[in-house]
Write a protein that holds these residues in place. Structure first.
Motif, PDB file in Angstrom:
ATOM      1  N   ASP A  68       8.787  20.146  45.293  1.00 49.87           N
ATOM      2  CA  ASP A  68       7.424  20.389  45.772  1.00 49.87           C
ATOM      3  C   ASP A  68       6.885  19.133  46.445  1.00 49.87           C
ATOM      4  OD1 ASP A  68       4.871  21.264  46.190  1.00 49.87           O
ATOM      5  OD2 ASP A  68       4.422  21.708  44.087  1.00 49.87           O
ATOM      6  N   ASN A  69       6.546  19.239  47.746  1.00 50.10           N
ATOM      7  CA  ASN A  69       6.026  18.058  48.458  1.00 50.10           C
ATOM      8  C   ASN A  69       4.500  17.991  48.416  1.00 50.10           C
ATOM      9  OD1 ASN A  69       5.120  19.942  50.247  1.00 50.10           O
ATOM     10  ND2 ASN A  69       6.402  19.288  51.967  1.00 50.10           N
ATOM     11  N   LYS A  70       3.913  18.951  47.666  1.00 52.64           N
ATOM     12  CA  LYS A  70       2.447  18.985  47.463  1.00 52.64           C
ATOM     13  C   LYS A  70       1.664  19.187  48.764  1.00 52.64           C
ATOM     14  CE  LYS A  70       3.400  17.779  43.154  1.00 52.64           C
ATOM     15  NZ  LYS A  70       3.302  18.675  42.015  1.00 52.64           N
ATOM     16  N   LYS A  71       2.340  19.617  49.818  1.00 60.01           N
ATOM     17  CA  LYS A  71       1.613  20.003  51.031  1.00 60.01           C
ATOM     18  C   LYS A  71       1.593  21.524  51.095  1.00 60.01           C
ATOM     19  CE  LYS A  71       3.254  15.937  53.504  1.00 60.01           C
ATOM     20  NZ  LYS A  71       4.390  15.505  54.354  1.00 60.01           N
ATOM     21  N   ASN A  73      14.483  21.504  48.347  1.00 59.27           N
ATOM     22  CA  ASN A  73      13.631  20.326  48.187  1.00 59.27           C
ATOM     23  C   ASN A  73      12.587  20.548  47.104  1.00 59.27           C
ATOM     24  OD1 ASN A  73      14.410  18.313  50.347  1.00 59.27           O
ATOM     25  ND2 ASN A  73      14.219  20.178  51.577  1.00 59.27           N
ATOM     26  N   TYR A 129       4.332  26.538  45.053  1.00 63.70           N
ATOM     27  CA  TYR A 129       5.737  26.133  45.156  1.00 63.70           C
ATOM     28  C   TYR A 129       6.618  27.089  44.344  1.00 63.70           C
ATOM     29  CZ  TYR A 129      10.095  23.584  44.956  1.00 63.70           C
ATOM     30  OH  TYR A 129      11.423  23.268  45.058  1.00 63.70           O
ATOM     31  N   ASP A 152       2.956  24.193  52.904  1.00 63.29           N
ATOM     32  CA  ASP A 152       3.961  24.583  53.881  1.00 63.29           C
ATOM     33  C   ASP A 152       3.736  26.012  54.345  1.00 63.29           C
ATOM     34  OD1 ASP A 152       5.531  22.769  51.571  1.00 63.29           O
ATOM     35  OD2 ASP A 152       5.666  22.110  53.655  1.00 63.29           O
TER      36      ASP A 152
END
Lengths: 160, 160
Positions: A83-86, A81, A48, A88
């Motif tokens: 960090d969505n921990k996916k 946004n 990220y 990307d």
């Protein structure tokens, strides 16, 4: 343009390149698996922060009137946004973007005269710039150098 | 001294003050107990990094020909040696040292003319400085601003 001005620009560029080389050396020593880890428990992952830095540097291109961003698609994921921990973008894609963006910046920097660094950046109008001449390209460079150092201080925790 | 040179110095000072104010705001919001914690598992404690920054900034005084260090006793604990995880100085003492050192630096900075920033610092001889005029006080300021940003990026992890 006197010698002091040229010296000040050289120092700003030296400090920019110093921080870049430190992060690049760190990245060379980190595996993709390490980059996918959080830098500290509950904090951003290395990927990220790498995407964030790549996007912030990519946005310097239009900000400094050096053409369009190369990777505008990074912005919503890595700046707008958290960090969505996916995954990307893959670590390999982010390493590539980081490399290309900084190559493009440094290619453009090499073409600049000392005086060019004192021109306005794209986020201030010509009108306002008359009263705020410090809002120039050199100030962007110094500010982004600090931003890079800040996140480098976090990414170094990915090292064993 | 032309306007560009003065503008470059202003940008360097603005960026220095920006990083200082960010860390000071962070410190104001942290308890002493929080400062005594490691910034990440197995990493330096907040107090160690605060002592480290205080000592590095304290050493800027002689380096920039602004008199003697105020807290030379910090150096062996917070620069020459790693964090020993003991309480060498209390958080209150380190907060005080940090505050005093930066006050002294900024008092001295306020007395400087633009041209003074382009004088040699104390770690380079007059002889060498003739060939390396970028090794001046402004470069020290930029370098230490990056150093501060780097550790601020770590200390922010002390926040909940």
């Amino acid at each position: 343009m006197n010698n002091h001005t040229a010296t000040a620009v050289k120092s700003a560029l030296d400090n920019w390149n110093l921080q870049l080389s430190r992060l690049n050396q760190l990245l060379d020593g980190l595996s993709d698996d390490q980059l996918l880890k959080e830098v500290a428990p509950g904090r951003n992952r290395g990927v990220y922060l790498l995407g964030h830095l790549a996007s912030v540097h990519d946005r310097m291109l239009p900000l400094l009137h050096m053409g369009s961003s190369l990777y505008p698609e990074l912005e919503s994921i890595y700046i707008q946004n958290p960090d969505n921990k996916k995954n990307d973008f893959t670590p390999a894609q982010l390493r590539e973007a980081w490399k290309k963006v900084n190559e493009q910046l440094n290619t453009q920097f090499a073409k600049m005269d000392v005086a060019d660094w004192f021109h306005r950046h794209d986020a201030i109008s010509e009108e306002d710039f008359k009263n705020e001449p410090h809002r120039n390209k050199l100030n962007v460079l110094m500010n982004r150098t600090g931003h890079l150092a800040y996140h480098y201080g976090q990414m170094i925790f990915l090292k064993k």
